[in-house]
Design a protein around this motif. Structure first.
Motif, PDB file in Angstrom:
ATOM      1  N   GLY A  13       0.831  -1.214   0.000  1.00  0.00           N
ATOM      2  CA  GLY A  13       0.000   0.000   0.000  1.00  0.00           C
ATOM      3  C   GLY A  13       0.863   1.260   0.000  1.00  0.00           C
ATOM      4  N   GLU A 107       1.120  -3.249  -9.210  1.00  0.00           N
ATOM      5  CA  GLU A 107       0.285  -2.031  -9.134  1.00  0.00           C
ATOM      6  C   GLU A 107      -0.566  -2.161  -7.889  1.00  0.00           C
ATOM      7  N   PRO A 108      -0.819  -1.056  -7.173  1.00  0.00           N
ATOM      8  CA  PRO A 108      -1.639  -1.166  -5.950  1.00  0.00           C
ATOM      9  C   PRO A 108      -3.131  -1.282  -6.299  1.00  0.00           C
ATOM     10  N   LEU A 109      -3.539  -2.495  -6.700  1.00  0.00           N
ATOM     11  CA  LEU A 109      -4.917  -2.693  -7.174  1.00  0.00           C
ATOM     12  C   LEU A 109      -5.865  -3.102  -6.058  1.00  0.00           C
ATOM     13  N   GLY A 110      -5.371  -3.101  -4.831  1.00  0.00           N
ATOM     14  CA  GLY A 110      -6.239  -3.426  -3.701  1.00  0.00           C
ATOM     15  C   GLY A 110      -5.690  -4.574  -2.881  1.00  0.00           C
ATOM     16  N   HIS A 113      -6.081  -8.091  -4.337  1.00  0.00           N
ATOM     17  CA  HIS A 113      -5.103  -8.329  -5.394  1.00  0.00           C
ATOM     18  C   HIS A 113      -3.728  -8.626  -4.793  1.00  0.00           C
ATOM     19  N   PRO A 223     -13.261  -5.717  -9.444  1.00  0.00           N
ATOM     20  CA  PRO A 223     -13.083  -4.549  -8.583  1.00  0.00           C
ATOM     21  C   PRO A 223     -14.325  -4.315  -7.726  1.00  0.00           C
ATOM     22  N   GLU A 228     -11.098  -0.997  -6.177  1.00  0.00           N
ATOM     23  CA  GLU A 228      -9.996  -1.897  -5.810  1.00  0.00           C
ATOM     24  C   GLU A 228     -10.496  -3.343  -5.692  1.00  0.00           C
ATOM     25  N   GLN A 230     -11.072  -6.218  -3.630  1.00  0.00           N
ATOM     26  CA  GLN A 230     -11.195  -6.253  -2.171  1.00  0.00           C
ATOM     27  C   GLN A 230     -11.123  -7.687  -1.648  1.00  0.00           C
TER      28      GLN A 230
END
Ligand code: UTP
Length: 288
Positions: A13, A107-110, A113, A223, A228, A230
Motif C-alpha cells: 500500500g 500495481e496497488p490494485l487493492g 489483489h 473490482p 480496488e 477487495q
C-alpha cells in the motif's frame, strides 16, 4: 485440521495517510519505540508458530527486505565491540534463511489483489494474512488465537473486536449468528455501515486465517469498493459454503496507518516496556 504454517503480509500500500513520512520510508518501517511496525507483526506470527513469511511488497519497499536481512558490517562491529546483547536481539529479530519470501504487487490494485499475488507461494493450504498497520499488543499472539480457532472450526476466521457504535462506518462489520465465547459465527459482512444500518459492533481487524479457495474467487479480479480488488468481497463469496467466524482476540489493537492510532501505539508499547515504563509515565504526566 491442518495447522497454519504460512503467513502473507501485504505491504504494497502507498500509506498516503502518513505522508510526508511515507514519501520515501515504507509506513511498515515507521518505528514504534525502537522497532519498526513490521517487526511486531513478524514476532507475533512467529509466536503463533508460523514457519514461512511471505511479504507482498511494491516499489519503494526494499528497506523491508534489508531490515529482515543480516547487516553483516553492523553485526561484525557489534561483535568486535562486545555488544553481545544488542547483537543477539538483532539476530533473533530476523527470519532464518529460507523462511522468508518476497513477491511484488506491481500495481496497488487493492488488498485482495495483493493477497492473490501470493497464491503460488501459499499453494493449497490454509494460511494467515496479517495487515501490519494493525499493531496488536497482548500476552497471546492474535494469529495464534485465530489458528487455534481455525483448528476447531475448519473455515475462514477473521479477528474481530467490538467497536463503539458510532465507529461502525470505519470497518467491515459482522452480521453475527451463534456466539460461543470468543467465537462469533458470521452470517454476513457489511462494509463500513452507518451506525443505524450496522448489524453489530463486531468489526473486522487485520488478521485472518483463510482457506486456499479464496484464490479461486480472487482469480476473477472483480473490482469492488473504490475500484480496488477487495479481500472482503472474496471472503463474502465463501459465506454459507464454508464455516466463517470472527474471533474476539485478547490483545489491544492500534491502527498505525492513522496518525492518532500510531501515536497511541507508541504510548502503549512504551508503557509495556519494563525499561521505559516508569520514565515514560512520568514524562506523560507533564502533558496531563
Ligand atoms: P490501507 O487501506 O491501509 O491502504 O491498506 P494503504 O495504501 O496502505 O494506506 P493509506 O490508506 O493510503 O494511508 C491495508 C493493507 O493492505 C495493503 C497495505 O499495505 C496495508 O497493509 N495493500 C493495500 C496492499 O498491499 N496493496 C494494495 O493495493 C492496497
Amino acid at each position: 485440521m491442518s495447522p497454519v504454517r504460512k503467513a502473507v503480509f501485504p505491504v504494497a500500500g502507498l500509506g498516503t495517510r502518513m505522508l510526508p513520512a511515507t514519501k520515501v520510508l515504507p509506513k511498515e518501517m515507521l518505528p514504534v519505540v525502537d522497532k519498526p511496525i513490521i517487526q511486531y507483526a513478524l514476532e507475533e506470527a512467529r509466536a503463533a508458530g508460523i514457519e514461512e513469511f511471505i511479504f507482498v511488497t511494491g516499489r519503494g519497499k526494499t528497506l523491508i527486505e534489508d531490515h529482515f536481512d543480516r547487516a553483516v558490517e553492523l553485526f561484525d562491529t557489534l561483535a568486535a565491540k562486545g555488544k553481545s546483547e544488542a547483537l543477539a536481539e538483532l539476530e533473533a529479530g530476523i527470519p532464518k534463511a529460507g523462511e522468508v519470501t518476497y513477491t511484488r504487487q506491481q500495481e496497488p490494485l487493492g488488498l485482495g489483489h495483493a493477497v492473490w499475488c501470493a497464491r503460488h507461494l501459499v499453494g493449497d493450504e490454509p494460511f494467515a494474512v496479517s495487515l501490519v498497520d494493525d499493531l496488536i499488543l497482548g500476552d497471546s499472539p492474535c494469529l495464534g488465537e485465530l489458528a487455534e480457532a481455525h483448528g476447531r472450526t475448519g473455515g475462514n476466521i477473521v479477528a474481530t473486536m467490538e467497536v463503539p457504535h458510532a465507529h461502525t462506518k470505519r470497518y467491515g462489520i459482522l452480521d453475527p449468528g451463534e456466539i460461543d465465547g470468543r467465537l462469533v459465527e458470521a452470517k454476513a459482512m457489511v462494509e463500513k455501515p452507518e451506525p443505524e444500518r450496522a448489524p453489530s459492533r463486531y468489526a473486522v481487524i487485520g488478521r485472518y486465517v483463510l482457506l486456499p479457495e479464496i484464490f479461486g474467487h480472487l482469480d476473477r479480479q472483480e473490482p469492488g469498493a473504490g475500484g480496488e480488488i477487495q479481500l472482503t468481497d472474496a471472503m463474502a463469496q465463501m459465506l454459507g459454503a464454508r464455516p466463517f467466524h470472527g474471533y474476539v482476540f485478547s490483545g489491544e489493537r492500534y491502527d498505525c496507518g492513522d496518525k492518532l492510532g500510531y501515536l497511541e501505539a507508541i504510548v502503549a508499547a512504551a508503557l509495556r516496556r519494563p525499561d521505559l515504563a516508569d520514565g515514560f509515565a512520568s514524562i506523560l504526566k507533564r502533558y496531563d
